[in-house]
Design a protein around this motif. Structure first.
Motif, PDB file in Angstrom:
ATOM      1  N   LYS A 352       0.961  -1.146  -0.040  1.00 43.47           N
ATOM      2  CA  LYS A 352       0.179  -0.022  -0.012  1.00 43.47           C
ATOM      3  C   LYS A 352       0.845   1.255  -0.176  1.00 43.47           C
ATOM      4  CE  LYS A 352      -0.966   0.761   4.862  1.00 43.47           C
ATOM      5  NZ  LYS A 352      -2.133   0.959   5.956  1.00 43.47           N
ATOM      6  N   TRP A 353       2.017   1.268   0.566  1.00 44.32           N
ATOM      7  CA  TRP A 353       2.942   2.356   0.723  1.00 44.32           C
ATOM      8  C   TRP A 353       3.254   2.949  -0.663  1.00 44.32           C
ATOM      9  CZ3 TRP A 353       1.677   4.744   4.787  1.00 44.32           C
ATOM     10  CH2 TRP A 353       1.430   3.974   5.760  1.00 44.32           C
ATOM     11  N   LEU A 356       0.577   4.495  -2.680  1.00 44.84           N
ATOM     12  CA  LEU A 356       0.459   5.669  -2.345  1.00 44.84           C
ATOM     13  C   LEU A 356       1.513   6.567  -2.868  1.00 44.84           C
ATOM     14  CD1 LEU A 356      -0.602   5.501   1.416  1.00 44.84           C
ATOM     15  CD2 LEU A 356      -1.930   6.309  -0.438  1.00 44.84           C
ATOM     16  N   VAL A 359       0.331   6.933  -6.349  1.00 42.48           N
ATOM     17  CA  VAL A 359      -0.865   7.561  -6.629  1.00 42.48           C
ATOM     18  C   VAL A 359      -0.470   9.117  -6.380  1.00 42.48           C
ATOM     19  CG1 VAL A 359      -2.954   8.524  -5.259  1.00 42.48           C
ATOM     20  CG2 VAL A 359      -2.489   6.093  -5.785  1.00 42.48           C
ATOM     21  N   ASN A 360       0.498   9.548  -5.548  1.00 43.69           N
ATOM     22  CA  ASN A 360       1.000  10.893  -5.272  1.00 43.69           C
ATOM     23  C   ASN A 360       1.409  11.392  -6.765  1.00 43.69           C
ATOM     24  OD1 ASN A 360       0.574  11.394  -2.431  1.00 43.69           O
ATOM     25  ND2 ASN A 360       1.909  10.273  -1.951  1.00 43.69           N
ATOM     26  N   VAL A 387      -8.218   1.872  -3.229  1.00 47.43           N
ATOM     27  CA  VAL A 387      -7.830   2.492  -1.956  1.00 47.43           C
ATOM     28  C   VAL A 387      -8.323   1.395  -0.876  1.00 47.43           C
ATOM     29  CG1 VAL A 387      -8.319   4.319  -0.322  1.00 47.43           C
ATOM     30  CG2 VAL A 387      -7.449   4.875  -2.505  1.00 47.43           C
ATOM     31  N   ILE A 392      -6.798   1.198   3.128  1.00 48.91           N
ATOM     32  CA  ILE A 392      -6.342   2.691   3.304  1.00 48.91           C
ATOM     33  C   ILE A 392      -7.600   3.496   3.652  1.00 48.91           C
ATOM     34  CG2 ILE A 392      -5.289   4.863   2.457  1.00 48.91           C
ATOM     35  CD1 ILE A 392      -3.766   2.969   0.271  1.00 48.91           C
ATOM     36  N   HIS A 396      -8.150   9.672   5.277  1.00 48.97           N
ATOM     37  CA  HIS A 396      -6.762   9.974   4.991  1.00 48.97           C
ATOM     38  C   HIS A 396      -6.354  10.090   3.469  1.00 48.97           C
ATOM     39  CE1 HIS A 396      -2.492   8.054   5.065  1.00 48.97           C
ATOM     40  NE2 HIS A 396      -2.377   9.297   5.224  1.00 48.97           N
ATOM     41  N   PHE A 397      -7.117   9.124   2.582  1.00 50.77           N
ATOM     42  CA  PHE A 397      -6.754   9.420   1.278  1.00 50.77           C
ATOM     43  C   PHE A 397      -7.059  10.594   0.633  1.00 50.77           C
ATOM     44  CE2 PHE A 397      -7.949   8.625  -3.282  1.00 50.77           C
ATOM     45  CZ  PHE A 397      -6.287   8.220  -3.809  1.00 50.77           C
ATOM     46  N   ILE A 400      -4.766  13.321   1.291  1.00 48.35           N
ATOM     47  CA  ILE A 400      -3.643  13.297   0.739  1.00 48.35           C
ATOM     48  C   ILE A 400      -3.959  13.710  -0.806  1.00 48.35           C
ATOM     49  CG2 ILE A 400      -2.221  11.593  -0.694  1.00 48.35           C
ATOM     50  CD1 ILE A 400      -2.285   9.792   1.766  1.00 48.35           C
ATOM     51  N   THR A 451       1.395  11.464   3.953  1.00 48.38           N
ATOM     52  CA  THR A 451       1.313  10.228   3.392  1.00 48.38           C
ATOM     53  C   THR A 451       1.541   8.979   3.982  1.00 48.38           C
ATOM     54  OG1 THR A 451       1.387  11.332   1.181  1.00 48.38           O
ATOM     55  CG2 THR A 451       1.635   9.063   1.373  1.00 48.38           C
ATOM     56  N   PRO A 454      -0.170   8.050   8.919  1.00 47.64           N
ATOM     57  CA  PRO A 454      -1.558   8.348   8.881  1.00 47.64           C
ATOM     58  C   PRO A 454      -2.251   8.945  10.139  1.00 47.64           C
ATOM     59  CG  PRO A 454      -0.903   6.336   7.956  1.00 47.64           C
ATOM     60  CD  PRO A 454       0.159   6.901   8.654  1.00 47.64           C
TER      61      PRO A 454
END
Length: 468
Positions: A352-353, A356, A359-360, A387, A392, A396-397, A400, A451, A454
Protein backbone atom coordinates in the motif's frame (compact mmCIF):
# COMPACT_ATOMS: atom_id res chain seq x y z
CA UNK A 1 -12.00 4.29 -23.73
CA UNK A 2 -9.28 5.44 -26.10
CA UNK A 3 -11.63 7.77 -27.98
CA UNK A 4 -12.94 9.28 -24.74
CA UNK A 5 -9.53 10.00 -23.23
CA UNK A 6 -7.78 11.06 -26.47
CA UNK A 7 -10.59 13.42 -27.53
CA UNK A 8 -10.59 14.96 -24.04
CA UNK A 9 -6.82 15.55 -24.12
CA UNK A 10 -6.88 16.95 -27.66
CA UNK A 11 -9.65 19.41 -26.81
CA UNK A 12 -7.74 20.57 -23.74
CA UNK A 13 -4.52 20.99 -25.70
CA UNK A 14 -6.20 23.23 -28.29
CA UNK A 15 -7.43 25.51 -25.50
CA UNK A 16 -11.01 24.37 -24.86
CA UNK A 17 -12.01 24.80 -21.15
CA UNK A 18 -11.69 21.63 -19.10
CA UNK A 19 -15.41 21.27 -18.34
CA UNK A 20 -16.40 21.77 -21.98
CA UNK A 21 -13.71 19.31 -23.08
CA UNK A 22 -15.10 16.64 -20.76
CA UNK A 23 -18.69 17.23 -21.87
CA UNK A 24 -17.85 17.19 -25.61
CA UNK A 25 -15.62 14.10 -25.28
CA UNK A 26 -18.39 12.30 -23.38
CA UNK A 27 -21.02 13.18 -26.00
CA UNK A 28 -18.71 12.11 -28.83
CA UNK A 29 -18.08 8.76 -27.14
CA UNK A 30 -21.81 8.19 -26.60
CA UNK A 31 -22.64 9.05 -30.22
CA UNK A 32 -19.90 6.88 -31.75
CA UNK A 33 -20.28 3.79 -29.56
CA UNK A 34 -23.97 4.10 -28.62
CA UNK A 35 -23.28 2.66 -25.15
CA UNK A 36 -26.40 4.26 -23.65
CA UNK A 37 -29.46 6.27 -24.70
CA UNK A 38 -28.91 9.99 -25.26
CA UNK A 39 -31.11 10.84 -22.27
CA UNK A 40 -28.53 9.18 -20.01
CA UNK A 41 -26.33 12.26 -20.44
CA UNK A 42 -28.90 14.54 -18.84
CA UNK A 43 -29.68 11.99 -16.14
CA UNK A 44 -26.03 11.54 -15.15
CA UNK A 45 -25.36 15.28 -15.17
CA UNK A 46 -28.37 15.90 -12.92
CA UNK A 47 -27.34 13.06 -10.63
CA UNK A 48 -23.89 14.64 -10.33
CA UNK A 49 -25.25 17.76 -8.64
CA UNK A 50 -28.32 16.28 -6.95
CA UNK A 51 -26.67 16.07 -3.56
CA UNK A 52 -27.44 17.75 -0.24
CA UNK A 53 -23.75 18.23 0.74
CA UNK A 54 -23.25 20.27 -2.46
CA UNK A 55 -25.57 22.93 -1.00
CA UNK A 56 -22.64 23.88 1.19
CA UNK A 57 -20.68 25.03 -1.86
CA UNK A 58 -22.61 28.26 -2.70
CA UNK A 59 -22.92 29.16 0.99
CA UNK A 60 -19.18 28.73 1.62
CA UNK A 61 -18.43 30.85 -1.43
CA UNK A 62 -20.95 33.50 -0.36
CA UNK A 63 -19.57 33.59 3.20
CA UNK A 64 -16.06 34.22 1.84
CA UNK A 65 -17.30 37.00 -0.47
CA UNK A 66 -19.26 38.63 2.36
CA UNK A 67 -16.24 38.48 4.65
CA UNK A 68 -14.22 40.33 2.03
CA UNK A 69 -16.71 43.17 1.65
CA UNK A 70 -17.32 43.32 5.42
CA UNK A 71 -13.72 44.43 5.87
CA UNK A 72 -12.75 41.32 7.79
CA UNK A 73 -9.71 40.66 5.61
CA UNK A 74 -7.98 43.82 6.83
CA UNK A 75 -8.77 42.98 10.46
CA UNK A 76 -7.33 39.49 10.02
CA UNK A 77 -4.16 41.03 8.63
CA UNK A 78 -3.87 43.48 11.55
CA UNK A 79 -4.36 40.66 14.02
CA UNK A 80 -1.65 38.56 12.34
CA UNK A 81 0.75 41.53 12.43
CA UNK A 82 0.25 41.86 16.19
CA UNK A 83 0.75 38.13 16.64
CA UNK A 84 3.89 37.40 14.57
CA UNK A 85 4.99 40.66 12.92
CA UNK A 86 7.82 41.06 15.43
CA UNK A 87 9.58 37.89 14.20
CA UNK A 88 12.38 37.94 11.64
CA UNK A 89 10.80 38.04 8.23
CA UNK A 90 7.76 39.40 10.06
CA UNK A 91 5.44 40.12 7.14
CA UNK A 92 6.22 36.76 5.56
CA UNK A 93 5.17 35.11 8.83
CA UNK A 94 2.11 37.37 8.90
CA UNK A 95 1.30 36.15 5.38
CA UNK A 96 1.16 32.55 6.62
CA UNK A 97 -0.84 33.24 9.78
CA UNK A 98 -3.27 35.46 7.87
CA UNK A 99 -3.88 32.66 5.38
CA UNK A 100 -4.51 30.18 8.20
CA UNK A 101 -7.23 32.41 9.64
CA UNK A 102 -8.72 33.38 6.30
CA UNK A 103 -8.83 29.73 5.23
CA UNK A 104 -11.46 29.18 7.90
CA UNK A 105 -13.75 31.50 5.99
CA UNK A 106 -13.09 30.93 2.29
CA UNK A 107 -12.46 27.21 1.84
CA UNK A 108 -10.60 27.72 -1.45
CA UNK A 109 -7.01 28.48 -2.39
CA UNK A 110 -8.10 30.95 -5.07
CA UNK A 111 -10.14 33.03 -2.62
CA UNK A 112 -7.17 33.12 -0.27
CA UNK A 113 -4.73 34.16 -2.99
CA UNK A 114 -7.03 36.80 -4.50
CA UNK A 115 -8.41 38.06 -1.16
CA UNK A 116 -5.92 38.43 1.65
CA UNK A 117 -3.05 37.67 -0.75
CA UNK A 118 -3.56 41.04 -2.45
CA UNK A 119 -3.07 42.87 0.86
CA UNK A 120 -0.10 40.73 1.86
CA UNK A 121 1.85 41.15 -1.38
CA UNK A 122 1.40 44.92 -1.37
CA UNK A 123 2.47 45.19 2.29
CA UNK A 124 5.58 43.07 1.74
CA UNK A 125 6.58 45.08 -1.33
CA UNK A 126 6.07 48.36 0.57
CA UNK A 127 8.37 47.09 3.35
CA UNK A 128 11.15 46.31 0.90
CA UNK A 129 10.70 42.58 0.40
CA UNK A 130 11.50 41.29 -3.11
CA UNK A 131 8.29 40.81 -5.05
CA UNK A 132 9.31 37.22 -5.80
CA UNK A 133 9.52 36.46 -2.06
CA UNK A 134 6.08 37.98 -1.50
CA UNK A 135 4.57 35.95 -4.33
CA UNK A 136 6.25 32.70 -3.24
CA UNK A 137 5.10 32.77 0.38
CA UNK A 138 1.61 33.90 -0.65
CA UNK A 139 1.29 30.99 -3.08
CA UNK A 140 2.48 28.45 -0.53
CA UNK A 141 0.21 29.74 2.22
CA UNK A 142 -2.80 29.79 -0.15
CA UNK A 143 -2.67 25.99 -0.26
CA UNK A 144 -3.78 25.99 3.39
CA UNK A 145 -7.27 27.15 2.41
CA UNK A 146 -8.66 23.76 1.32
CA UNK A 147 -6.78 21.83 4.07
CA UNK A 148 -8.13 23.74 7.06
CA UNK A 149 -11.92 23.51 7.35
CA UNK A 150 -14.14 24.51 5.70
CA UNK A 151 -12.95 23.11 2.38
CA UNK A 152 -14.78 22.95 -0.92
CA UNK A 153 -12.60 20.09 -2.23
CA UNK A 154 -13.43 18.11 0.93
CA UNK A 155 -17.14 18.67 0.30
CA UNK A 156 -16.83 17.35 -3.27
CA UNK A 157 -14.62 14.43 -2.19
CA UNK A 158 -16.97 13.51 0.65
CA UNK A 159 -19.89 13.48 -1.76
CA UNK A 160 -18.05 11.35 -4.34
CA UNK A 161 -16.52 8.91 -1.82
CA UNK A 162 -19.57 8.76 0.48
CA UNK A 163 -17.38 9.83 3.40
CA UNK A 164 -18.37 12.03 6.35
CA UNK A 165 -17.58 15.64 5.43
CA UNK A 166 -17.32 16.51 9.11
CA UNK A 167 -14.65 13.81 9.51
CA UNK A 168 -12.76 15.23 6.52
CA UNK A 169 -12.92 18.73 8.00
CA UNK A 170 -11.48 17.51 11.30
CA UNK A 171 -8.89 15.41 9.48
CA UNK A 172 -7.51 18.55 7.82
CA UNK A 173 -6.77 20.47 11.02
CA UNK A 174 -3.58 18.72 12.22
CA UNK A 175 -2.10 18.44 8.68
CA UNK A 176 -2.87 22.15 8.28
CA UNK A 177 -0.97 22.91 11.49
CA UNK A 178 1.96 20.78 10.28
CA UNK A 179 2.03 22.67 6.97
CA UNK A 180 1.85 26.01 8.79
CA UNK A 181 4.79 25.16 11.06
CA UNK A 182 6.90 23.92 8.13
CA UNK A 183 6.22 27.15 6.21
CA UNK A 184 7.07 29.29 9.26
CA UNK A 185 10.35 27.39 9.71
CA UNK A 186 11.10 27.96 6.01
CA UNK A 187 10.47 31.70 6.42
CA UNK A 188 12.77 31.79 9.48
CA UNK A 189 15.57 30.05 7.55
CA UNK A 190 15.22 32.34 4.53
CA UNK A 191 15.03 35.41 6.79
CA UNK A 192 18.26 34.37 8.51
CA UNK A 193 19.99 33.75 5.18
CA UNK A 194 18.85 37.01 3.55
CA UNK A 195 19.08 39.19 6.62
CA UNK A 196 15.38 40.01 6.91
CA UNK A 197 14.46 41.71 10.17
CA UNK A 198 11.19 42.21 11.96
CA UNK A 199 8.59 44.60 10.56
CA UNK A 200 7.04 45.80 13.79
CA UNK A 201 8.34 46.25 17.30
CA UNK A 202 7.77 43.63 19.96
CA UNK A 203 5.21 44.87 22.45
CA UNK A 204 4.02 42.81 25.37
CA UNK A 205 0.72 44.66 25.43
CA UNK A 206 -0.03 43.93 21.76
CA UNK A 207 1.07 40.31 22.15
CA UNK A 208 -1.02 39.86 25.31
CA UNK A 209 -4.05 41.39 23.60
CA UNK A 210 -3.62 39.15 20.56
CA UNK A 211 -3.16 36.13 22.82
CA UNK A 212 -6.27 37.03 24.80
CA UNK A 213 -8.29 37.23 21.61
CA UNK A 214 -7.04 33.79 20.54
CA UNK A 215 -7.93 32.32 23.94
CA UNK A 216 -11.42 33.79 23.78
CA UNK A 217 -11.97 32.46 20.28
CA UNK A 218 -10.68 28.98 21.08
CA UNK A 219 -12.76 28.67 24.24
CA UNK A 220 -16.00 29.75 22.55
CA UNK A 221 -17.07 26.22 21.48
CA UNK A 222 -16.22 24.92 24.95
CA UNK A 223 -18.42 27.57 26.56
CA UNK A 224 -21.32 26.62 24.29
CA UNK A 225 -20.73 22.94 25.02
CA UNK A 226 -20.71 23.69 28.76
CA UNK A 227 -24.03 25.50 28.52
CA UNK A 228 -25.51 22.56 26.61
CA UNK A 229 -24.13 20.13 29.21
CA UNK A 230 -25.75 22.29 31.90
CA UNK A 231 -29.13 21.56 30.35
CA UNK A 232 -29.67 24.37 27.85
CA UNK A 233 -30.68 23.72 24.27
CA UNK A 234 -28.21 24.31 21.43
CA UNK A 235 -30.04 27.43 20.22
CA UNK A 236 -30.21 29.01 23.69
CA UNK A 237 -26.54 28.22 24.36
CA UNK A 238 -25.48 29.79 21.06
CA UNK A 239 -27.60 32.90 21.65
CA UNK A 240 -26.19 33.43 25.17
CA UNK A 241 -22.60 32.92 24.01
CA UNK A 242 -23.00 35.25 21.02
CA UNK A 243 -24.64 37.91 23.19
CA UNK A 244 -21.78 37.84 25.70
CA UNK A 245 -19.16 37.92 22.92
CA UNK A 246 -20.85 40.83 21.12
CA UNK A 247 -21.14 42.80 24.37
CA UNK A 248 -17.46 42.26 25.13
CA UNK A 249 -16.44 43.25 21.62
CA UNK A 250 -18.45 46.49 21.74
CA UNK A 251 -16.84 47.34 25.06
CA UNK A 252 -13.24 46.34 24.28
CA UNK A 253 -13.36 46.65 20.45
CA UNK A 254 -11.93 43.18 19.87
CA UNK A 255 -12.45 43.31 16.12
CA UNK A 256 -10.27 40.27 15.50
CA UNK A 257 -12.38 38.19 17.88
CA UNK A 258 -15.49 38.99 15.87
CA UNK A 259 -13.71 38.19 12.60
CA UNK A 260 -12.36 34.90 13.92
CA UNK A 261 -15.77 33.75 15.04
CA UNK A 262 -16.67 32.56 11.53
CA UNK A 263 -14.20 29.64 11.46
CA UNK A 264 -15.14 28.85 15.05
CA UNK A 265 -18.82 28.66 14.12
CA UNK A 266 -17.90 26.27 11.32
CA UNK A 267 -15.30 24.10 13.03
CA UNK A 268 -16.70 24.10 16.56
CA UNK A 269 -20.29 23.60 15.47
CA UNK A 270 -19.50 20.61 13.26
CA UNK A 271 -17.12 19.13 15.84
CA UNK A 272 -19.81 19.24 18.50
CA UNK A 273 -22.35 17.84 16.07
CA UNK A 274 -24.63 20.87 16.30
CA UNK A 275 -25.13 21.07 12.56
CA UNK A 276 -24.11 19.64 9.19
CA UNK A 277 -21.51 21.33 6.95
CA UNK A 278 -24.34 22.86 4.91
CA UNK A 279 -25.98 24.29 8.03
CA UNK A 280 -22.57 25.52 9.17
CA UNK A 281 -22.10 27.33 5.86
CA UNK A 282 -25.51 29.00 6.26
CA UNK A 283 -24.54 30.04 9.80
CA UNK A 284 -21.32 31.55 8.42
CA UNK A 285 -23.31 33.57 5.88
CA UNK A 286 -25.62 34.90 8.60
CA UNK A 287 -22.65 35.78 10.80
CA UNK A 288 -20.93 37.52 7.88
CA UNK A 289 -24.05 39.59 7.22
CA UNK A 290 -24.20 40.55 10.89
CA UNK A 291 -20.58 41.73 10.85
CA UNK A 292 -20.98 43.72 7.64
CA UNK A 293 -24.43 45.23 8.24
CA UNK A 294 -24.56 45.68 12.03
CA UNK A 295 -21.11 45.54 13.61
CA UNK A 296 -18.81 47.18 11.04
CA UNK A 297 -21.47 48.76 8.79
CA UNK A 298 -19.30 48.36 5.72
CA UNK A 299 -21.88 46.65 3.49
CA UNK A 300 -24.12 48.47 1.04
CA UNK A 301 -26.75 47.18 -1.36
CA UNK A 302 -24.21 47.64 -4.17
CA UNK A 303 -21.53 45.54 -2.45
CA UNK A 304 -24.09 42.92 -1.42
CA UNK A 305 -25.27 42.65 -5.00
CA UNK A 306 -21.68 42.26 -6.19
CA UNK A 307 -21.06 39.51 -3.61
CA UNK A 308 -24.24 37.78 -4.78
CA UNK A 309 -23.33 37.92 -8.47
CA UNK A 310 -19.75 36.78 -7.75
CA UNK A 311 -21.15 33.85 -5.78
CA UNK A 312 -23.54 32.91 -8.59
CA UNK A 313 -20.73 33.06 -11.15
CA UNK A 314 -18.33 30.95 -9.09
CA UNK A 315 -21.01 28.45 -8.06
CA UNK A 316 -22.17 28.05 -11.65
CA UNK A 317 -18.62 27.31 -12.83
CA UNK A 318 -18.07 24.78 -10.02
CA UNK A 319 -21.37 22.99 -10.64
CA UNK A 320 -20.82 22.94 -14.41
CA UNK A 321 -17.47 21.25 -13.83
CA UNK A 322 -19.14 18.75 -11.49
CA UNK A 323 -21.88 17.93 -14.03
CA UNK A 324 -19.44 17.51 -16.92
CA UNK A 325 -17.04 15.47 -14.80
CA UNK A 326 -19.89 13.27 -13.56
CA UNK A 327 -20.78 11.97 -17.03
CA UNK A 328 -17.07 11.67 -17.91
CA UNK A 329 -16.35 9.69 -14.73
CA UNK A 330 -19.42 7.52 -15.29
CA UNK A 331 -18.21 6.59 -18.77
CA UNK A 332 -14.78 5.73 -17.38
CA UNK A 333 -16.46 3.48 -14.83
CA UNK A 334 -18.72 1.83 -17.44
CA UNK A 335 -15.67 1.28 -19.61
CA UNK A 336 -14.00 -0.50 -16.68
CA UNK A 337 -11.18 2.02 -16.53
CA UNK A 338 -11.12 1.57 -12.74
CA UNK A 339 -10.72 -2.17 -13.09
CA UNK A 340 -8.01 -1.72 -15.71
CA UNK A 341 -6.07 0.72 -13.52
CA UNK A 342 -6.54 -1.56 -10.52
CA UNK A 343 -5.15 -4.55 -12.42
CA UNK A 344 -2.22 -2.45 -13.64
CA UNK A 345 -1.33 -1.18 -10.16
CA UNK A 346 -1.72 -4.60 -8.55
CA UNK A 347 0.57 -6.04 -11.21
CA UNK A 348 3.20 -3.48 -10.20
CA UNK A 349 2.87 -3.75 -6.42
CA UNK A 350 0.79 -5.24 -3.63
CA UNK A 351 2.28 -2.86 -1.05
CA UNK A 352 0.00 0.00 0.00
CA UNK A 353 2.90 2.40 0.60
CA UNK A 354 4.24 1.90 -2.91
CA UNK A 355 0.67 2.40 -4.14
CA UNK A 356 0.46 5.71 -2.27
CA UNK A 357 3.72 6.83 -3.88
CA UNK A 358 2.33 6.00 -7.33
CA UNK A 359 -0.93 7.81 -6.52
CA UNK A 360 0.95 10.88 -5.32
CA UNK A 361 2.84 11.03 -8.60
CA UNK A 362 -0.35 10.51 -10.61
CA UNK A 363 -2.41 13.14 -8.77
CA UNK A 364 0.44 15.67 -8.80
CA UNK A 365 0.60 15.34 -12.60
CA UNK A 366 -3.17 15.47 -12.98
CA UNK A 367 -3.30 18.54 -10.71
CA UNK A 368 -1.09 20.43 -13.15
CA UNK A 369 -3.63 19.94 -15.95
CA UNK A 370 -7.08 19.62 -14.39
CA UNK A 371 -9.21 21.85 -12.22
CA UNK A 372 -9.34 20.60 -8.61
CA UNK A 373 -13.08 19.83 -8.63
CA UNK A 374 -12.87 18.07 -12.00
CA UNK A 375 -9.87 16.02 -10.88
CA UNK A 376 -11.64 14.86 -7.71
CA UNK A 377 -14.83 14.01 -9.59
CA UNK A 378 -12.96 11.95 -12.19
CA UNK A 379 -10.31 10.28 -10.02
CA UNK A 380 -12.29 9.28 -6.92
CA UNK A 381 -14.54 6.68 -8.64
CA UNK A 382 -11.45 5.19 -10.29
CA UNK A 383 -9.05 5.17 -7.33
CA UNK A 384 -11.38 4.60 -4.37
CA UNK A 385 -11.96 0.86 -5.04
CA UNK A 386 -8.18 0.35 -5.05
CA UNK A 387 -7.82 2.44 -1.89
CA UNK A 388 -10.36 0.24 -0.11
CA UNK A 389 -8.68 -2.91 -1.44
CA UNK A 390 -5.42 -1.78 0.20
CA UNK A 391 -7.38 -0.99 3.41
CA UNK A 392 -6.37 2.67 3.31
CA UNK A 393 -8.75 4.92 5.23
CA UNK A 394 -10.71 7.00 2.67
CA UNK A 395 -10.55 10.04 4.97
CA UNK A 396 -6.75 9.81 4.99
CA UNK A 397 -6.74 9.38 1.22
CA UNK A 398 -8.99 12.44 0.80
CA UNK A 399 -6.48 14.67 2.57
CA UNK A 400 -3.61 13.23 0.51
CA UNK A 401 -5.49 13.81 -2.76
CA UNK A 402 -6.51 17.36 -1.82
CA UNK A 403 -2.98 18.40 -0.82
CA UNK A 404 -1.60 16.98 -4.08
CA UNK A 405 -4.15 18.96 -6.08
CA UNK A 406 -3.35 22.13 -4.11
CA UNK A 407 0.30 21.78 -5.07
CA UNK A 408 -0.88 21.37 -8.67
CA UNK A 409 -2.53 24.81 -8.45
CA UNK A 410 0.96 26.32 -8.21
CA UNK A 411 2.21 24.75 -11.46
CA UNK A 412 1.79 25.57 -15.15
CA UNK A 413 0.07 24.92 -17.46
CA UNK A 414 -3.26 25.29 -15.61
CA UNK A 415 -2.29 26.27 -12.04
CA UNK A 416 -4.96 28.86 -11.22
CA UNK A 417 -3.20 30.24 -8.12
CA UNK A 418 -0.14 30.79 -10.32
CA UNK A 419 -2.13 32.93 -12.75
CA UNK A 420 -4.01 34.83 -10.04
CA UNK A 421 -0.78 35.82 -8.26
CA UNK A 422 0.89 36.64 -11.56
CA UNK A 423 -1.89 39.16 -12.21
CA UNK A 424 -1.93 40.52 -8.64
CA UNK A 425 1.86 41.00 -8.49
CA UNK A 426 2.13 42.13 -12.14
CA UNK A 427 4.79 39.50 -12.84
CA UNK A 428 5.15 37.28 -15.86
CA UNK A 429 4.00 33.68 -15.45
CA UNK A 430 7.63 32.56 -15.89
CA UNK A 431 8.92 34.79 -13.05
CA UNK A 432 5.98 33.81 -10.85
CA UNK A 433 6.73 30.13 -11.42
CA UNK A 434 10.38 30.60 -10.46
CA UNK A 435 9.33 32.55 -7.34
CA UNK A 436 7.09 29.70 -6.21
CA UNK A 437 9.58 26.84 -6.75
CA UNK A 438 11.52 27.18 -3.41
CA UNK A 439 8.24 27.12 -1.49
CA UNK A 440 7.37 23.72 -2.88
CA UNK A 441 9.98 22.19 -0.52
CA UNK A 442 7.93 22.56 2.72
CA UNK A 443 4.80 21.50 0.83
CA UNK A 444 6.43 18.27 -0.40
CA UNK A 445 7.80 17.56 3.10
CA UNK A 446 4.28 18.00 4.47
CA UNK A 447 2.90 15.74 1.73
CA UNK A 448 5.37 12.96 2.60
CA UNK A 449 4.61 13.27 6.33
CA UNK A 450 0.84 13.19 5.77
CA UNK A 451 1.13 10.26 3.34
CA UNK A 452 3.33 8.00 5.48
CA UNK A 453 2.11 9.05 8.94
CA UNK A 454 -1.65 8.45 8.82
CA UNK A 455 -2.09 9.31 12.50
CA UNK A 456 -1.45 12.97 11.62
CA UNK A 457 -4.65 12.93 9.63
CA UNK A 458 -6.74 10.39 11.51
CA UNK A 459 -6.02 11.21 15.16
CA UNK A 460 -8.50 14.07 15.55
CA UNK A 461 -11.53 12.53 13.77
CA UNK A 462 -10.90 9.26 15.62
CA UNK A 463 -10.65 11.09 18.95
CA UNK A 464 -13.94 12.87 18.24
CA UNK A 465 -15.57 9.56 17.34
CA UNK A 466 -16.37 10.42 13.70
CA UNK A 467 -14.38 7.48 12.32
CA UNK A 468 -13.07 4.24 13.82
Amino acid sequence: MTLLIVSFLVLMIVGIPVAVSMAVASLLYLVVYDVAPDVIVAQRMIAGVESFPLLAVPFFILAGNLMNIAGVTGRIYSFAVALVGWMKGGLAQVNIIGSVIFSGMSGTALADAAGIGTIEIKAMKDHGYPVEAAVGVTAASATLGPIFPPSLPFVIYGMMANVSIGALFLAGIVPGVVMTLLMMVTVALIAHKRGWGSDTGFEWNRLAEAGLEVIIVLTFPMVVYGLIWAGLSVNVALIISFAVLIALDWYFDWSAVMALMTPIILIGGMTMGWFTPTEAAVAAVIWSLFLGLVRYRTMTFRTLAKAGFDTIETTASVLFIVTAASIFAWLLTVGEAAQGLSDLILSITDNKWVFLILVNILVLIVGCFLDTIAAITILVPILLPIVLKFEIDPVHFGVIMTLNLMIGLLHPPLGMVLFVLSRVAKLSVERTTMAILPWLVPLFIALLMITFMPFITLWLPQTMGLIR
